[in-house]
Design a protein around this motif. Structure first.
Motif, short mmCIF file in Angstrom:
data_model
loop_
_atom_site.label_atom_id
_atom_site.label_comp_id
_atom_site.label_asym_id
_atom_site.label_seq_id
_atom_site.Cartn_x
_atom_site.Cartn_y
_atom_site.Cartn_z
N GLU A 240 0.83 -1.20 0.00
CA GLU A 240 0.00 0.00 0.00
C GLU A 240 0.87 1.26 0.00
O GLU A 240 0.58 2.23 -0.72
CB GLU A 240 -0.92 -0.01 1.21
CG GLU A 240 -2.02 -1.07 1.15
CD GLU A 240 -2.76 -1.20 2.47
OE1 GLU A 240 -2.41 -0.46 3.41
OE2 GLU A 240 -3.68 -2.04 2.55
N ILE A 241 1.92 1.25 0.79
CA ILE A 241 2.80 2.43 0.86
C ILE A 241 3.50 2.65 -0.47
O ILE A 241 3.58 3.78 -0.98
CB ILE A 241 3.83 2.26 2.00
CG1 ILE A 241 3.13 2.28 3.36
CG2 ILE A 241 4.89 3.35 1.93
CD1 ILE A 241 4.02 1.95 4.53
N HIS A 242 4.01 1.58 -1.08
CA HIS A 242 4.74 1.74 -2.33
C HIS A 242 3.81 2.08 -3.49
O HIS A 242 4.23 2.76 -4.44
CB HIS A 242 5.55 0.47 -2.63
CG HIS A 242 6.78 0.37 -1.80
ND1 HIS A 242 7.32 -0.82 -1.38
CD2 HIS A 242 7.60 1.33 -1.27
CE1 HIS A 242 8.42 -0.60 -0.66
NE2 HIS A 242 8.59 0.70 -0.58
N ARG A 243 2.56 1.63 -3.45
CA ARG A 243 1.61 2.04 -4.49
C ARG A 243 1.37 3.55 -4.42
O ARG A 243 1.19 4.21 -5.45
CB ARG A 243 0.28 1.31 -4.29
CG ARG A 243 0.27 -0.12 -4.81
CD ARG A 243 -1.16 -0.60 -5.03
NE ARG A 243 -1.24 -2.05 -5.05
CZ ARG A 243 -1.65 -2.79 -4.04
NH1 ARG A 243 -2.02 -2.20 -2.91
NH2 ARG A 243 -1.69 -4.10 -4.14
N GLU A 244 1.39 4.09 -3.21
CA GLU A 244 1.13 5.51 -3.03
C GLU A 244 2.30 6.37 -3.49
O GLU A 244 2.10 7.47 -4.04
CB GLU A 244 0.81 5.79 -1.56
CG GLU A 244 0.49 7.25 -1.26
CD GLU A 244 0.15 7.46 0.21
OE1 GLU A 244 0.19 8.63 0.66
OE2 GLU A 244 -0.16 6.48 0.90
N HIS A 245 3.53 5.87 -3.29
CA HIS A 245 4.70 6.72 -3.53
C HIS A 245 5.53 6.32 -4.74
O HIS A 245 6.40 7.09 -5.16
CB HIS A 245 5.60 6.70 -2.28
CG HIS A 245 4.99 7.34 -1.08
ND1 HIS A 245 4.96 8.70 -0.87
CD2 HIS A 245 4.37 6.79 0.01
CE1 HIS A 245 4.36 8.97 0.28
NE2 HIS A 245 3.99 7.83 0.83
#
Length: 595
Positions: A240-245
């Motif tokens: 989720e974090i890497h999809r956002e950034h």
């Protein structure tokens, strides 16, 4: 180790790093990023050569500073700590004398300790010097001595005082976690990583990309400890974090998905694992990472094998093999690992000649590994080949390979659990060939290593205790066997539940032991419970249920009473999905029914 970067550090200020040399047994990636507020000038003076023409040689310049003062009172000098810390760093970087670097770091920490006590405020330089000392201890292989230094370093910073203190606390917890990992104490290692993650999230926020890196790092530790539910939760957060950034199909997302696939496969969720691996492969292809695509193809082949899709598995393995041979050479360990996968596949489909041929190809590579090949990779490959030889009923050959694998891992830091697993497998082999005394010793060594590694609550630990108990039975050490079965029962009840097949097997073994000890009533009580569960789970027509009935009937006849049971429904009479418990490496002890 993931980094937590100080918010006050100027973007053009390069971080000062302490890098432990590779040859020294470094602890994970324990690099400490700190800000150097001011350059520390050495108090040593340099002499210039005389320009006199009467000399044929100039006088040599002094290139090293004079030894720092050793007087205890000199430690109160506030300039001495920074000077000693710089000496420690420079000495370590030059590789001249780690012991001397350690002495400088320890004296620097003592100086900082005295000066901070006089000032009455926490000193980040004290924490830094303790980190350096701990890293040097680890480079010398003295991991246990690094722990007190890191424990003290963690006490120094006050997270509430700002990001610089948060950085020091985060670095301390992560380095301490790495150190515990090298000591094989995974439970303490994970506890330290979790505390570091909490500090990082408080400082940077829960969705910062660096938090995602730490989540993945922690997930890998949970996988190593076989705590797959917690690892899966962390993998989802990281994605989720890497999809956002990150951009779509990024390398970070590919790494997350490969780890998520490993977790799903361990949980038996093969379709989900396959989906993660296909997406990771697409991301690697988009980034031109051909060798990594081949490694993912190997994982895809393994999932296909688990799904009994053998033709697709062969295609994936052969595709990976072609790329790896071209990219890394015919004798690279990664090529040998594909040979092992193919050997396992052909064994499963009954093509034993092809299986043995691939095993021999892999052994040829492992016998002469290319420079840079780690002992861990070779040991893992030999262990997998030994499992294939065991499956084709060649225990002596398997035993030789396991002994060689164990020899490669001896005295290597952080390999205590892996070595215990090999010794447990050796115990099974020795048991199969009737060498019960050696089997018991091998199991005992494995149990001791698992206890030291903090894995006394894992299901694997319970299984090894059960196997050791069986070896003790064969040696007529009934009292010792009873103690081992009782401990195994407690572990497996906690980890697997009382109705799990492994737990029921231990119940049966414990009942047989009680019978041999004359504790007939205790044996009857256990067997009645086991039979009740087996009838409910497997149906009354299952062969295992029939065995338990006969054993219980004999004990009841001896005790002079009838079975205490309630009426059963017939809905589980013929359970078409029932399977017999796997009894690899064990035999029944005549008259007692050990499993």
């Amino acid at each position: 180790m993931p980094g937590l970067v100080s918010l006050n550090t100027p973007p053009d200020a390069p971080p000062l790093r302490l890098v432990v040399p590779d040859g020294g047994g470094s602890v994970g990636d324990s690099r400490i990023q700190v800000r150097e507020d001011a350059k520390i000038r050495s108090p040593a003076t340099k002499k210039t050569p005389s320009p006199s023409s009467s000399r044929t040689k100039p006088s040599p310049r002094r290139t090293t500073p004079p030894p720092p003062p050793t007087d205890e009172s000199a430690l109160d000098n506030p300039d001495l700590g920074p000077f000693l810390l710089k000496l420690a760093r420079d000495t370590m970087a030059s590789g001249e004398s780690p012991a001397k670097a350690l002495d400088y770091a320890i004296r620097a920490s003592r100086s900082f300790e005295r000066c901070s006590a006089a000032e009455g405020a926490p000193s980040l330089e004290l924490a830094m010097s303790l980190h350096v000392a701990a890293a040097i201890y680890c480079s010398l292989g003295r991991f246990a001595e690094a722990v007190p230094a890191l424990d003290r370093a963690i006490e120094v910073p006050d997270v509430e005082r700002g990001p610089e203190h948060a950085l020091a606390a985060f670095s301390g917890y992560m380095q301490l976690g790495d150190t515990y990992s090298m000591l094989g104490q995974l439970d303490r290692s994970i506890e330290c990583y979790e505390k570091g993650l909490q500090i990082q999230m408080q400082t940077l926020g829960e969705t910062d990309p660096r938090v995602g890196e730490t989540c993945r790092y922690l997930a890998e530790a949970h996988v190593q400890a076989m705590q797959f539910d917690e690892a899966e939760r962390l993998c989802k957060r990281t994605l989720e974090i890497h999809r956002e950034h990150s951009a779509p199909a990024s390398l970070e997302e590919a790494a997350d998905r490969r780890l998520a696939a490993l977790v799903c496969e361990a949980k038996g969720e093969h379709e989900a694992a396959l989906e993660h691996l296909v997406l990771a492969s697409m991301a690697m292809i988009a980034n031109g990472q051909d060798a990594e695509v081949a490694a993912i193809d190997v994982s895809i082949g393994h999932v296909y094998l688990s799904l009994a899709r053998f033709d697709e598995a062969v295609f994936s393995y052969q595709k990976a093999l072609t790329v790896l041979k071209s990219a890394r050479g015919d004798n690279h360990p990664s090529v040998a690992s594909v040979f092992v996968r193919l050997a396992d596949l052909y064994h499963k489909i009954g093509k034993l000649r092809e299986s043995k041929s691939y095993c021999e190809n892999a052994l040829r590579i492992y016998s002469r590994p290319t420079p840079g090949t780690s002992a861990e990779d070779v040991a893992a490959g030999l262990t997998e080949i030994a499992a294939i030889y065991e499956a084709v009923n060649e225990p002596e050959e398997a035993l030789k390979l396991l002994q060689k694998a164990r020899g490669l891992l001896e005295d290597l830091p952080g390999q205590r659990s892996a070595e215990a697993g090999i010794e447990a497998q050796m115990g099974v082999m020795l048991y199969m060939v009737g060498r019960y005394g050696e089997a018991r010793d091998s199991f005992e060594s494995a149990v001791a290593k698992l206890r030291a590694a903090g894995e006394r609550k894992s299901a694997f630990f319970g299984v090894v205790l059960n196997q050791m108990g069986l070896a003790c039975v064969q040696l007529f050490k009934i009292d010792e066997a009873a103690g081992l079965f009782e401990e195994a029962r407690a572990v497996l009840e906690q980890e697997c539940g009382p109705c799990h097949p492994d737990t029921l097997g231990v119940y049966s073994n414990l009942a047989a032991t009680y019978d041999a000890m004359g504790r007939v009533e205790d044996a009857i009580e256990i067997l009645e419970y086991v039979l009740k569960v087996r009838e409910e789970k497997l149906g009354t027509a299952n062969p295992d249920v029939d065995d338990e009935k006969k054993r219980l009937a004999e004990l009841l006849k001896e005790a002079g009473r009838a079975r205490n049971r309630k009426a059963k429904s017939l809905e589980n009479l013929l359970d078409t999905n029932s399977q017999r418990m796997k009894k690899e490496g064990t035999k029944r002890w005549a008259g007692l029914g050990f499993k």
